[in-house]
Design a protein around this motif. Structure first.
Motif, PDB file in Angstrom:
ATOM      1  N   ALA A  37      -7.018 -50.758  14.793  1.00 48.83           N
ATOM      2  CA  ALA A  37      -8.063 -50.855  13.768  1.00 48.83           C
ATOM      3  C   ALA A  37      -8.300 -52.281  13.296  1.00 48.83           C
ATOM      4  CB  ALA A  37      -7.702 -49.964  12.576  1.00 48.83           C
ATOM      5  N   PHE A  56      -9.491 -47.848   9.010  1.00 49.75           N
ATOM      6  CA  PHE A  56     -10.535 -48.863   9.217  1.00 49.75           C
ATOM      7  C   PHE A  56     -11.118 -49.408   7.921  1.00 49.75           C
ATOM      8  CE2 PHE A  56     -10.314 -47.377  13.467  1.00 49.75           C
ATOM      9  CZ  PHE A  56     -10.975 -48.273  14.290  1.00 49.75           C
ATOM     10  N   CYS A  86     -15.216 -53.429   9.710  1.00 53.54           N
ATOM     11  CA  CYS A  86     -15.632 -52.029   9.617  1.00 53.54           C
ATOM     12  C   CYS A  86     -16.860 -51.892   8.720  1.00 53.54           C
ATOM     13  CB  CYS A  86     -14.481 -51.170   9.095  1.00 53.54           C
ATOM     14  SG  CYS A  86     -14.929 -49.452   8.788  1.00 53.54           S
TER      15      CYS A  86
END
Length: 318
Positions: free
Chosen positions: A236, A272, A278
């Motif tokens: 992530a 995330f 993100c």
């Protein structure tokens, strides 16, 4: 001895060729028996060699898949049985032999990892691409796999080389090799007995190679995905993970409610959300707006359905 059965197959029974079988079957049986005996003779010879003479290289990689796997097993067995002192002296012994014994001089020497990769590459290319010279073959063995060769490999081919993957060091793989062997490990996981260990190796290789391999990234967003989208939680922190997540979410209408909720709650929101990439890539996208709108619309329909059911129940009571 006749009638013997081992890992390379049966040697055949005496007189089997004279049992009145059709000619094509007789020739097939004869050819199979010949190759089995040749393979066994080669392995018996290899097992008798001194450790300093047993060198994995291009010439041995031309053997059948079974022979290559047996040679790798033999090499691993020798490594496990050798003591620290004898292992430390092997390079010196090999160097002295190369200086004094010209016929046995080896131009190229591979460890189990490189030998296994070379054997796999030969199966992928169908032995059609022959490299001129051992040094050129050594250079190719130490390079990455062409992307087109990686993507064109069929599941059947990958399953056929499953036995060789056990000798590959996943941490030493180039990007395209990583993508190919992750696929192979997941296929073996789906059909073989050691499913958990193969899945664990595939997931670890995915997290290690994700940042530097576009083909590994593609494994998660291709349709249908080859690796579980939940594995994106392991990467992530990387900006390309948000791009992959956006591609995965693009198929949200084809996911079950459980699949989408698990991905949104356990991966997107849990792993995330704290990363700036993100917000810029996923949360600010038009797709995110579409998903929110679809969720709200689904909620309204569910409430309307429950209200209609309650109304009918009330009328029935009256």
């Amino acid at each position: 001895p006749d009638g013997q059965q081992d890992g390379l197959g049966s040697w055949g029974e005496p007189g089997a060729l004279n049992s009145g079988m059709p000619e094509f079957l007789r020739l097939f049986h004869l050819e199979t028996s010949m190759w089995q005996r040749t393979e066994r003779a080669a392995l018996n010879l290899a097992s008798q060699l001194d450790s300093g003479d047993f060198v994995l290289g291009p010439r041995l990689a031309t053997g059948s898949l079974r022979v290559c796997a047996e040679l790798l097993r033999l090499q691993r067995q020798r490594e496990e049985e050798s003591s620290f002192v004898s292992s430390a002296l092997l390079p010196v012994s090999a160097m002295w032999k190369n200086l004094t014994d010209k016929p046995l001089r080896a131009k190229v020497s591979w460890d189990s990892h490189l030998f296994a990769l070379r054997c796999i590459r030969r199966r992928l290319s169908g032995n059609s691409a022959q490299v001129a010279g051992e040094l050129a073959e050594d250079e190719e063995a130490r390079a990455d796999l062409p992307a087109e060769l990686c993507e064109s490999a069929t599941d059947k081919t990958l399953l056929s080389i499953a036995e060789l993957i056990a000798y590959v060091d996943m941490e030493r793989l180039f990007p395209n090799w990583s993508a190919l062997l992750i696929r192979a490990l997941l296929l073996v996981k789906a059909t073989g007995p050691s499913s958990s260990s193969n899945a664990d190796r595939a997931r670890e290789a995915f997290s290690q190679a994700f940042a530097r391999s576009p083909l590994v990234q593609k494994l998660v967003w291709c349709h249908p995905p080859i690796v579980p989208p939940a594995w994106l939680a392991d990467v992530a922190s990387h900006p390309d993970a948000s791009k992959a997540m956006l591609r995965v979410l693009g198929h949200y209408r084809e996911m079950s409610a459980q699949e989408f909720c698990d991905l949104a709650e356990n991966v997107l929101l849990s792993e995330f959300l704290s990363w700036q990439h993100c917000h810029a890539t996923v949360l600010c996208s038009e797709l995110a707006n579409d998903i929110v709108g679809a969720c709200m619309d689904a909620g309204r329909k569910a409430r309307a359905s429950r209200s209609g059911s309650n109304g009918k129940d009330s009328e029935g009571v009256v």
